[in-house]
Design a protein around this motif. Structure first.
Motif, PDB file in Angstrom:
ATOM      1  N   ALA A  77      -9.240 -16.905 -12.760  1.00 54.62           N
ATOM      2  CA  ALA A  77      -8.294 -16.871 -11.648  1.00 54.62           C
ATOM      3  C   ALA A  77      -6.938 -16.334 -12.081  1.00 54.62           C
ATOM      4  O   ALA A  77      -6.325 -15.529 -11.372  1.00 54.62           O
ATOM      5  CB  ALA A  77      -8.146 -18.272 -11.057  1.00 54.62           C
ATOM      6  N   ILE A  78      -6.468 -16.778 -13.238  1.00 53.34           N
ATOM      7  CA  ILE A  78      -5.177 -16.313 -13.731  1.00 53.34           C
ATOM      8  C   ILE A  78      -5.214 -14.811 -14.023  1.00 53.34           C
ATOM      9  O   ILE A  78      -4.224 -14.094 -13.827  1.00 53.34           O
ATOM     10  CB  ILE A  78      -4.758 -17.108 -14.980  1.00 53.34           C
ATOM     11  N   LEU A  79      -6.372 -14.326 -14.468  1.00 46.57           N
ATOM     12  CA  LEU A  79      -6.512 -12.907 -14.774  1.00 46.57           C
ATOM     13  C   LEU A  79      -6.595 -12.043 -13.520  1.00 46.57           C
ATOM     14  O   LEU A  79      -5.971 -10.978 -13.437  1.00 46.57           O
ATOM     15  CB  LEU A  79      -7.762 -12.674 -15.623  1.00 46.57           C
ATOM     16  N   PHE A  80      -7.365 -12.500 -12.526  1.00 43.88           N
ATOM     17  CA  PHE A  80      -7.704 -11.641 -11.394  1.00 43.88           C
ATOM     18  C   PHE A  80      -6.874 -11.871 -10.139  1.00 43.88           C
ATOM     19  O   PHE A  80      -6.555 -10.916  -9.419  1.00 43.88           O
ATOM     20  CB  PHE A  80      -9.192 -11.787 -11.053  1.00 43.88           C
ATOM     21  N   VAL A  81      -6.545 -13.124  -9.818  1.00 44.70           N
ATOM     22  CA  VAL A  81      -5.887 -13.389  -8.534  1.00 44.70           C
ATOM     23  C   VAL A  81      -4.526 -12.707  -8.420  1.00 44.70           C
ATOM     24  O   VAL A  81      -4.230 -12.084  -7.387  1.00 44.70           O
ATOM     25  CB  VAL A  81      -5.774 -14.907  -8.267  1.00 44.70           C
ATOM     26  N   PRO A  82      -3.639 -12.792  -9.431  1.00 46.33           N
ATOM     27  CA  PRO A  82      -2.357 -12.089  -9.290  1.00 46.33           C
ATOM     28  C   PRO A  82      -2.519 -10.581  -9.100  1.00 46.33           C
ATOM     29  O   PRO A  82      -1.710  -9.953  -8.414  1.00 46.33           O
ATOM     30  CB  PRO A  82      -1.638 -12.405 -10.609  1.00 46.33           C
ATOM     31  N   LEU A  83      -3.556 -10.006  -9.693  1.00 48.47           N
ATOM     32  CA  LEU A  83      -3.812  -8.576  -9.495  1.00 48.47           C
ATOM     33  C   LEU A  83      -4.252  -8.310  -8.066  1.00 48.47           C
ATOM     34  O   LEU A  83      -3.829  -7.332  -7.433  1.00 48.47           O
ATOM     35  CB  LEU A  83      -4.881  -8.094 -10.478  1.00 48.47           C
ATOM     36  N   GLN A  84      -5.137  -9.190  -7.539  1.00 47.24           N
ATOM     37  CA  GLN A  84      -5.614  -9.038  -6.164  1.00 47.24           C
ATOM     38  C   GLN A  84      -4.477  -9.159  -5.159  1.00 47.24           C
ATOM     39  O   GLN A  84      -4.332  -8.323  -4.260  1.00 47.24           O
ATOM     40  CB  GLN A  84      -6.680 -10.094  -5.872  1.00 47.24           C
ATOM     41  N   THR A  85      -3.653 -10.185  -5.316  1.00 49.63           N
ATOM     42  CA  THR A  85      -2.556 -10.384  -4.367  1.00 49.63           C
ATOM     43  C   THR A  85      -1.489  -9.303  -4.525  1.00 49.63           C
ATOM     44  O   THR A  85      -0.902  -8.865  -3.530  1.00 49.63           O
ATOM     45  CB  THR A  85      -1.918 -11.771  -4.543  1.00 49.63           C
ATOM     46  N   SER A  86      -1.260  -8.869  -5.749  1.00 54.77           N
ATOM     47  CA  SER A  86      -0.276  -7.805  -5.969  1.00 54.77           C
ATOM     48  C   SER A  86      -0.739  -6.498  -5.344  1.00 54.77           C
ATOM     49  O   SER A  86       0.079  -5.736  -4.819  1.00 54.77           O
ATOM     50  CB  SER A  86      -0.024  -7.610  -7.464  1.00 54.77           C
ATOM     51  N   PHE A  87      -2.047  -6.226  -5.384  1.00 56.00           N
ATOM     52  CA  PHE A  87      -2.559  -5.029  -4.717  1.00 56.00           C
ATOM     53  C   PHE A  87      -2.211  -5.064  -3.232  1.00 56.00           C
ATOM     54  O   PHE A  87      -1.721  -4.075  -2.675  1.00 56.00           O
ATOM     55  CB  PHE A  87      -4.077  -4.919  -4.877  1.00 56.00           C
ATOM     56  N   GLU A  88      -2.463  -6.191  -2.586  1.00 52.19           N
ATOM     57  CA  GLU A  88      -2.188  -6.283  -1.152  1.00 52.19           C
ATOM     58  C   GLU A  88      -0.701  -6.116  -0.863  1.00 52.19           C
ATOM     59  O   GLU A  88      -0.316  -5.482   0.119  1.00 52.19           O
ATOM     60  CB  GLU A  88      -2.714  -7.617  -0.620  1.00 52.19           C
ATOM     61  N   GLU A  89       0.144  -6.675  -1.719  1.00 53.48           N
ATOM     62  CA  GLU A  89       1.588  -6.541  -1.526  1.00 53.48           C
ATOM     63  C   GLU A  89       2.049  -5.107  -1.772  1.00 53.48           C
ATOM     64  O   GLU A  89       2.829  -4.551  -0.992  1.00 53.48           O
ATOM     65  CB  GLU A  89       2.340  -7.513  -2.433  1.00 53.48           C
ATOM     66  N   TYR A  90       1.576  -4.501  -2.847  1.00 54.80           N
ATOM     67  CA  TYR A  90       2.001  -3.136  -3.154  1.00 54.80           C
ATOM     68  C   TYR A  90       1.449  -2.131  -2.142  1.00 54.80           C
ATOM     69  O   TYR A  90       2.080  -1.101  -1.897  1.00 54.80           O
ATOM     70  CB  TYR A  90       1.586  -2.747  -4.574  1.00 54.80           C
ATOM     71  N   LEU A  91       0.306  -2.422  -1.549  1.00 55.58           N
ATOM     72  CA  LEU A  91      -0.229  -1.521  -0.535  1.00 55.58           C
ATOM     73  C   LEU A  91       0.524  -1.670   0.776  1.00 55.58           C
ATOM     74  O   LEU A  91       1.024  -0.679   1.329  1.00 55.58           O
ATOM     75  CB  LEU A  91      -1.717  -1.801  -0.304  1.00 55.58           C
ATOM     76  N   PHE A  92       0.625  -2.907   1.293  1.00 59.13           N
ATOM     77  CA  PHE A  92       1.186  -3.114   2.628  1.00 59.13           C
ATOM     78  C   PHE A  92       2.707  -3.199   2.635  1.00 59.13           C
ATOM     79  O   PHE A  92       3.370  -2.515   3.425  1.00 59.13           O
ATOM     80  CB  PHE A  92       0.598  -4.391   3.242  1.00 59.13           C
ATOM     81  N   ARG A  93       3.294  -4.060   1.795  1.00 63.72           N
ATOM     82  CA  ARG A  93       4.744  -4.285   1.843  1.00 63.72           C
ATOM     83  C   ARG A  93       5.529  -3.291   0.986  1.00 63.72           C
ATOM     84  O   ARG A  93       6.761  -3.287   1.037  1.00 63.72           O
ATOM     85  CB  ARG A  93       5.067  -5.721   1.405  1.00 63.72           C
ATOM     86  N   ALA A  94       4.867  -2.464   0.203  1.00 65.81           N
ATOM     87  CA  ALA A  94       5.574  -1.467  -0.596  1.00 65.81           C
ATOM     88  C   ALA A  94       5.184  -0.059  -0.136  1.00 65.81           C
ATOM     89  O   ALA A  94       5.929   0.600   0.581  1.00 65.81           O
ATOM     90  CB  ALA A  94       5.266  -1.666  -2.081  1.00 65.81           C
ATOM     91  N   HIS A  95       4.011   0.392  -0.530  1.00 65.91           N
ATOM     92  CA  HIS A  95       3.587   1.766  -0.247  1.00 65.91           C
ATOM     93  C   HIS A  95       3.619   2.088   1.255  1.00 65.91           C
ATOM     94  O   HIS A  95       4.251   3.070   1.682  1.00 65.91           O
ATOM     95  CB  HIS A  95       2.183   1.973  -0.804  1.00 65.91           C
ATOM     96  N   MET A  96       2.974   1.266   2.066  1.00 65.59           N
ATOM     97  CA  MET A  96       2.903   1.552   3.500  1.00 65.59           C
ATOM     98  C   MET A  96       4.224   1.297   4.203  1.00 65.59           C
ATOM     99  O   MET A  96       4.644   2.074   5.062  1.00 65.59           O
ATOM    100  CB  MET A  96       1.792   0.714   4.141  1.00 65.59           C
ATOM    101  N   LEU A  97       4.892   0.209   3.867  1.00 66.34           N
ATOM    102  CA  LEU A  97       6.157  -0.113   4.532  1.00 66.34           C
ATOM    103  C   LEU A  97       7.217   0.948   4.234  1.00 66.34           C
ATOM    104  O   LEU A  97       7.925   1.403   5.142  1.00 66.34           O
ATOM    105  CB  LEU A  97       6.629  -1.499   4.097  1.00 66.34           C
ATOM    106  N   GLN A  98       7.314   1.367   2.970  1.00 73.00           N
ATOM    107  CA  GLN A  98       8.287   2.396   2.624  1.00 73.00           C
ATOM    108  C   GLN A  98       7.939   3.727   3.285  1.00 73.00           C
ATOM    109  O   GLN A  98       8.816   4.412   3.809  1.00 73.00           O
ATOM    110  CB  GLN A  98       8.357   2.561   1.105  1.00 73.00           C
TER     111      GLN A  98
END
Length: 307
Positions: free
Chosen positions: A139-160
């Protein structure tokens, strides 16, 4: 400045359509291909075949890989940096990430303990030390990567990208929040609780978008999302949730879509926004959420450098 800072660089707005288009296409295909399928039963079959931890890795690792794709695309196709994709500050503020993570982790732990003692018949102790230890590592290895993907896709890449294209803030806020919610439409929870749970997913996206725009960066959203998925997965699982995990507790109650779905959106998230607003001295809410993207003065450009 989170969106405005990109005006210094010659960015082809069409490049912002590639990754969202591919991802949304995959989501639509996944939804169509699983329509009419009992996703809860499918999850149980998968768990029997490759185990709880194997199923967890199979579900999360593709999203973790997609984070690397988004960052690679941002760096080598758009010639941008992780720092600019993450924040308007001169460097990523990790204190913000950890504060948000800690605050939501504490809230999640407290509410889980309260729920357990208020209705112990709704839970069984699922704790198995060896399996739990392995799961913690995964979980420590994978979950932060999974949640960061969603943030970088929606709240970063798409929002910008949408902000630059529309010269607005509210359009990317609304669109990314809606798409973030729609991304979860194939989750087993939707089958179990019905489409009403989409209000929660879209509301969560709206909350995370407001965090990003008001704080002029992604750090608070990154911390919150990681805590929500990681700590939640470690504490409680159920037979009908998206994450089947070797958690401490298992929820055996019969789920129902009731007013509790709206409590986070109407009560808890506004309280969190108030806490963040006080701590980080937010102001000018109307402009930051509904204002236009204005050209940056030349002197302001001088302070924006690619890393």
């Amino acid at each position: 400045m989170y969106i405005e800072q990109l005006q210094k660089f010659k960015i082809n707005l069409w490049t912002y359509l590639v990754i969202p288009g591919l991802f949304l296409g995959l989501m639509i295909y996944n939804y169509i291909s699983t329509e009419g399928v009992d996703t809860v039963a499918m999850m149980k079959d998968m768990t029997k075949l490759i185990g709880v931890n194997g199923t967890f890795v199979a579900l999360v690792s593709p999203l973790a890989l997609m984070l690397l794709i988004v960052l690679f695309y941002n760096k080598f196709i758009q010639n941008n940096t992780i720092r600019i994709l993450t924040t308007s500050r001169s460097k990523i503020d990790w204190k913000r990430v950890f504060f948000s993570f800690g605050l939501w982790s504490l809230f999640t732990i407290v509410t889980t303990v309260v729920s357990y003692y208020a209705a112990p018949e709704d839970f069984v102790v699922n704790f198995k030390p060896e399996k739990f230890t392995v799961f913690v590592i995964l979980a420590i290895l994978f979950v932060p990567l999974q949640t960061s993907f969603e943030e970088y896709l929606f709240r970063a890449h798409m929002l910008q990208g949408l902000g630059l294209a529309t010269k607005t803030r509210w359009i990317p806020l609304v669109v990314t929040s809606f798409l973030f919610g729609i991304m979860h439409i194939a989750n087993p929870e939707v089958d179990k609780l019905g489409m009403v749970i989409m209000f929660y997913y879209i509301g969560t996206g709206l909350f995370l978008g407001i965090l990003t725009l008001m704080d002029e960066g992604l750090e608070l959203a990154l911390g919150f999302h990681a805590a929500n998925n990681l700590v939640g997965a470690l504490l409680v699982t159920s037979d009908w949730s998206a994450f089947q995990t070797h958690s401490i507790l298992k929820d055996v109650s019969e789920p129902s879509a009731n007013f509790q779905i709206f409590i986070p959106i109407l009560v808890i998230f506004p309280i969190l926004l108030y806490i963040f607003a006080i701590k980080y001295k937010w102001s000018n809410w109307k402009e930051k959420l509904f204002g236009t993207i204005k050209p940056i003065e030349v002197k302001e450009f001088e302070s924006i450098e690619r890393d």
